[in-house]
Write an enzyme that holds these catalytic residues in place. Sequence first.
Site, PDB file in Angstrom:
ATOM      1  N   ARG A   1       0.837  -1.207   0.000  1.00 14.37           N
ATOM      2  CA  ARG A   1       0.000   0.000   0.000  1.00 14.37           C
ATOM      3  C   ARG A   1       0.869   1.253   0.000  1.00 14.37           C
ATOM      4  NH1 ARG A   1      -4.543   0.090   4.495  1.00 14.37           N
ATOM      5  NH2 ARG A   1      -2.779   0.710   5.768  1.00 14.37           N
TER       6      ARG A   1
ATOM      7  N   GLU B   1     -16.408   5.748   4.701  1.00 11.85           N
ATOM      8  CA  GLU B   1     -15.658   5.230   5.850  1.00 11.85           C
ATOM      9  C   GLU B   1     -15.598   6.268   6.950  1.00 11.85           C
ATOM     10  OE1 GLU B   1     -11.433   4.555   5.346  1.00 11.85           O
ATOM     11  OE2 GLU B   1     -11.336   5.961   3.692  1.00 11.85           O
TER      12      GLU B   1
ATOM     13  N   LYS C   1      -2.757   6.242   1.408  1.00 11.11           N
ATOM     14  CA  LYS C   1      -2.566   6.702   2.789  1.00 11.11           C
ATOM     15  C   LYS C   1      -1.668   7.941   2.805  1.00 11.11           C
ATOM     16  CE  LYS C   1      -2.438   4.451   7.291  1.00 11.11           C
ATOM     17  NZ  LYS C   1      -3.652   5.062   7.809  1.00 11.11           N
TER      18      LYS C   1
END
Length: 359
Positions: free
Chosen positions: A97, A236, A200
């Site tokens: 990620r 989310e 992220k």
Amino acid sequence: MPPFRNFKEGSDLLASARKALDWQNLGFEYTKTDYRFSAVYENGSWSEGELLTSEMIQIHEGAPALHYAQQCFEGLKAQTAKDGRVLLFRPELNAQRMQNTAERLSMPAVPEELFIKGVMQAVSANQAWIPPYGSGASLYIRPLLIGVGENMGLKPAKRYEFRVIVSPVGPYYKSGGLSLISLAVSDFDRAAPHGTGDIKAGANYPGGLYATRKAKELGANEALYLDAAEHRYLEEAGSANILVSMAGNKLVTPKSAAILPSVTRRSIMTIAAEDLGMETEERAIDLRKEVGSFEEVAACGTAAVLSPVGKIWFDDHWHHFYANGEEVGPIMQKLYDLLCQLQSGEREDKYGWTREVAL
Ligand code: PLP
Ligand code: COI
């Protein structure tokens, strides 16, 4: 060289070598530990990396990390198992990620071997700070990639630092352990449909500080975001993905290109299907249309683990779930137990998800 190498005795670290912290009552806060791993990228290649003792980073005032948020991070945990081993949970997914994030932010990818080496060394060097088995605490690992050096125009940095810091932590939400949290739907958007919500990047988070402040004013633990295009579909929470159980032994999670692909959520969906025989589905969830069929709801993530959600605020009132939002439901309890047992080595790791840290 860190002083605490190979000081395993019997089934756990020597109690005398472990720091005397109040492990059961730790919050999710920064605690300065003894070592951090640092590697530098310059002229097209990464340095080998080394352990440093100073928690300070000296950074150029022209650094793109400061001006243009050319920065990203990851989060994972190390836990002490019953037999004294120290376990990481699927660290290669965090490495991947971070590579996807780096690509999107025009930063050099941290090779998976360097990422894993940095994580392993930072944990091993700070083994005196790893919470004991059964304390409910863990060692949070925060890998960071930042664009340093000087730049004035909007262009990628020429120099980068990859740093891995660790800190012992307790539960993320103040309620702690497996207790119920509440979420409030935000009027603000977290991420645009084709923006950076699925990586992220640190830049995804500061806008959420205000949204979370507003959610807290309503008595919720955190903000919950709907899709930015229509304000209709569940996305989310500020720091966690969402899970919803529905009639027919179903576990549903929002499908969206604007949310972070949570390692915890992906793992729980597998556990639900494989261990609980649930029907799992990743699809758009229309909050207003479907809220009546939500049986149990949870937020999940590395920091949040699995945090059952008792109620959600939207359209001017609270919507309650299992037992009127007063009890943790059986599905989320089972999923939490299965996940934690796997992560702490209490349950056979048939998925091959845990990775031992050589101390
Ligand atoms: N969503 C956001 C916005 C997060 O910051 C996090 C935390 O990393 C998650 C979801 C959960 O992801 P993971 O389970 O990989 O920690
Ligand atoms: C994590 O769960 O690891 C995160 O990065 C969330 C963060 C906002 C604490």
